[in-house]
Design an enzyme around this catalytic site. Structure first.
Site, mmCIF file in Angstrom:
data_model
loop_
_atom_site.group_PDB
_atom_site.id
_atom_site.type_symbol
_atom_site.label_atom_id
_atom_site.label_comp_id
_atom_site.label_asym_id
_atom_site.label_seq_id
_atom_site.Cartn_x
_atom_site.Cartn_y
_atom_site.Cartn_z
ATOM 1 N N SER A 61 0.783 -1.240 0.000
ATOM 2 C CA SER A 61 0.000 0.000 0.000
ATOM 3 C C SER A 61 0.805 1.274 0.000
ATOM 4 C CB SER A 61 -0.923 0.020 1.208
ATOM 5 O OG SER A 61 -1.975 -0.856 0.981
ATOM 6 N N PHE A 119 -9.291 -12.830 0.804
ATOM 7 C CA PHE A 119 -8.210 -13.423 1.598
ATOM 8 C C PHE A 119 -8.672 -13.888 2.979
ATOM 9 C CE2 PHE A 119 -5.467 -12.649 -1.725
ATOM 10 C CZ PHE A 119 -5.414 -11.314 -2.097
ATOM 11 N N ALA A 120 -9.982 -14.190 3.099
ATOM 12 C CA ALA A 120 -10.492 -14.684 4.394
ATOM 13 C C ALA A 120 -9.712 -15.943 4.790
ATOM 14 C CB ALA A 120 -11.976 -14.977 4.288
ATOM 15 N N THR A 122 -6.200 -17.322 4.136
ATOM 16 C CA THR A 122 -4.993 -16.662 3.635
ATOM 17 C C THR A 122 -4.338 -17.378 2.460
ATOM 18 O OG1 THR A 122 -4.625 -15.747 5.827
ATOM 19 C CG2 THR A 122 -2.713 -15.850 4.357
ATOM 20 N N SER A 159 -10.144 0.817 2.809
ATOM 21 C CA SER A 159 -10.628 -0.097 1.769
ATOM 22 C C SER A 159 -9.763 0.015 0.514
ATOM 23 C CB SER A 159 -12.081 0.237 1.391
ATOM 24 O OG SER A 159 -12.457 -0.533 0.269
ATOM 25 N N ASN A 160 -9.200 -1.094 0.076
ATOM 26 C CA ASN A 160 -8.410 -1.095 -1.155
ATOM 27 C C ASN A 160 -9.223 -0.617 -2.353
ATOM 28 O OD1 ASN A 160 -5.678 -2.271 -0.562
ATOM 29 N ND2 ASN A 160 -7.000 -3.761 0.427
ATOM 30 N N ARG A 286 -0.337 8.321 5.768
ATOM 31 C CA ARG A 286 -0.565 8.118 7.196
ATOM 32 C C ARG A 286 0.293 9.103 8.000
ATOM 33 N NH1 ARG A 286 -3.292 3.433 8.129
ATOM 34 N NH2 ARG A 286 -3.213 1.742 6.604
ATOM 35 N N GLY A 301 2.762 -1.009 4.240
ATOM 36 C CA GLY A 301 2.372 -1.916 3.163
ATOM 37 C C GLY A 301 2.312 -3.343 3.675
HETATM 38 C C1 LIG Z 1 -2.388 -2.767 5.553
HETATM 39 C C2 LIG Z 1 -1.781 -2.122 4.352
HETATM 40 N N1 LIG Z 1 -2.559 -2.472 3.196
HETATM 41 C C3 LIG Z 1 -1.943 -2.892 2.071
HETATM 42 O O1 LIG Z 1 -0.739 -2.874 1.932
HETATM 43 C C4 LIG Z 1 -2.867 -3.612 1.109
HETATM 44 C C5 LIG Z 1 -2.333 -3.585 -0.291
HETATM 45 N N2 LIG Z 1 -2.948 -4.977 1.598
HETATM 46 C C6 LIG Z 1 -4.051 -5.466 2.203
HETATM 47 O O2 LIG Z 1 -5.092 -4.863 2.228
HETATM 48 C C7 LIG Z 1 -3.909 -6.830 2.862
HETATM 49 C C8 LIG Z 1 -4.295 -7.960 1.893
HETATM 50 C C9 LIG Z 1 -4.171 -9.326 2.591
HETATM 51 C C10 LIG Z 1 -2.768 -9.583 3.046
HETATM 52 C C11 LIG Z 1 -2.614 -10.983 3.682
HETATM 53 N N3 LIG Z 1 -3.547 -11.195 4.781
HETATM 54 C C12 LIG Z 1 -4.413 -12.232 4.801
HETATM 55 O O3 LIG Z 1 -4.501 -13.025 3.884
HETATM 56 C C13 LIG Z 1 -5.275 -12.320 6.016
HETATM 57 N N4 LIG Z 1 -6.185 -13.451 5.945
HETATM 58 C C14 LIG Z 1 -1.206 -11.094 4.226
HETATM 59 O O4 LIG Z 1 -1.017 -10.814 5.426
HETATM 60 O O5 LIG Z 1 -0.297 -11.375 3.425
HETATM 61 C C15 LIG Z 1 -1.727 -0.646 4.601
HETATM 62 O O6 LIG Z 1 -2.446 0.119 3.961
HETATM 63 O O7 LIG Z 1 -0.968 -0.265 5.467
#
Ligand SMILES: C[C@@H](NC(=O)[C@@H](C)NC(=O)CCCC[C@H](NC(=O)C[NH3+])C(=O)[O-])C(=O)O
Length: 350
Positions: A61, A119-120, A122, A159-160, A286, A301
């Site tokens: 992210s 990704f519920a 993983t 939210s992505n 942020r 990220g």
């Molecule tokens: C939080 C971070 N967001 C991001 O970087 C975006 C791109 N990633 C996500 O929304 C997490 C996706 C799942 C990851 C997976 N998790 C699962 O699969 C959980 N069941 C994993 O941890 O690799 C931000 O904005 O700081």
């Protein structure tokens, strides 16, 4: 005066991160003391190659900040208005004309995050999409199948989907793919030689860090998640970079090199993201208020196999890029976050 970094504390935070399950972790700091780096563990578990701050990795992210800057430049150029309905530029896309461009950038649109269902589970969720190529529209359709999380503008809810729509806005307003806009507005002007947006290729060119995903089942073996299209993320998470480029990028942003003052101050207009009142979100950026009174600005990220922190002080004079090559491992992410206090406050991790 801003505190100088405690490099032993930075290394300790990295060791805490590997102890918490990351094969490797690293940090690169810039500031009045010059460039400092620390590493722990390995970038390739099979070969045992040590972690290297020269190598590239998926920044997740932190891509959202690249997308926000690109969109805010378009706002500055008069091509898009922050408080206009998204549907003015993408007719019929969203079910509510009250959702504005600013709501997307501040995660206040109420659009559900399709990755929660995706990704519920993983590893099965990851394996199901790691080679897939999605259109933006397909990702938005996944979101619109879920109920909205809030009235437009009413509350912060990450939210992505918001930054997928930002990607659509950028492509509509410029007639170019986001990769070209990132190149000509950010990557080329800053000389970010190790930063790229290669969606939908699964390859990371040059020397790179391999990423290892923790399954949900305790004790199950790590999954090498390095090769993936990241098409589920795109303008919300598909960028590749390295520590030096992230330092340069965040320092340039906060140093006023990428946005004129009115746009930068719009980006830094923050609202709290949790009850601690120490974490905030602006427009694709942020803010963390650290215990020593220093506020740092940047993005985190999380994509399969990679945790990233990329932050800088308000004037860009100090910056930190830290990463660990694992994910779905909260204690490793928290430990990696300890590099912030070590780097910007000179404080030892707990
Ligand atoms: C939080 C971070 N967001 C991001 O970087 C975006 C791109 N990633 C996500 O929304 C997490 C996706 C799942 C990851 C997976 N998790 C699962 O699969 C959980 N069941 C994993 O941890 O690799 C931000 O904005 O700081």
């Amino acid at each position: 005066a801003q505190n100088s970094p405690d490099l032993d504390a930075v290394l300790q935070a990295l060791k805490n991160t590997t102890a918490a399950g990351a094969p490797g972790a690293m940090a690169r700091l810039t500031g009045p003391e010059g460039v400092k780096t620390r590493t722990a563990g390995v970038r390739n578990r099979t070969l045992g190659t040590p972690m290297s701050t020269k190598a590239r990795f998926r920044i997740g992210s932190v891509t959202k900040t690249f997308s926000a800057i690109t969109l805010l430049q378009l706002v500055d150029e008069g091509k898009i208005q922050l408080d206009a309905p998204v549907n003015r530029y993408l007719p019929g896309l969203l079910p509510d004309d009250r959702i504005t461009v600013r709501h997307l950038l501040t995660h206040r649109s109420g659009l559900a995050d399709y990755t929660e269902a995706m990704f519920a589970k993983t590893v099965p969720g990851f394996e199901a999409v790691r080679k897939r190529v999605f259109t933006y529209q397909e990702l938005v359709n996944l979101s619109l199948k879920e109920p909205r999380t809030t009235e437009p503008g009413a509350a912060y809810k990450y939210s992505n989907t918001n930054f997928v729509v930002v990607g659509m806005l950028i492509e509509k307003a410029t007639g170019n793919k986001v990769a070209k806009e990132y190149e000509r507005r950010i990557i080329t002007p800053l000389g970010l030689k190790n930063t790229s947006y290669v969606h939908p290729s699964t390859k990371i060119k040059g020397s790179y860090i391999r990423g290892y995903l923790h399954p949900d089942e305790a004790g199950a073996p790590l999954v090498d998640s390095t090769e993936q299209t990241l098409s589920w993320g795109q303008s919300a998470g598909a960028m590749i970079s390295n520590p030096a480029d992230l330092n340069t990028f965040m320092s340039a942003l906060l140093g006023g090199k990428l946005l004129r003052a009115p746009m930068l101050s719009a980006m830094l207009t923050m609202t709290p993201t949790d009850a601690t009142n120490t974490r905030f979100y602006g427009l694709g950026l942020r803010r963390y208020d650290l215990t020593c009174g220093t506020s740092v600005y940047g993005h985190t990220g999380t994509v399969q196999g990679y945790y990233t922190y990329a932050f800088a002080t308000r004037d860009g004079g100090r910056s930190l890029a830290a990463m660990a090559n694992t994910s779905n491992r909260g204690q490793a992410n928290t430990a990696l976050g300890g590099t912030l206090e070590a780097a910007f406050c000179g404080k030892k991790p707990a």
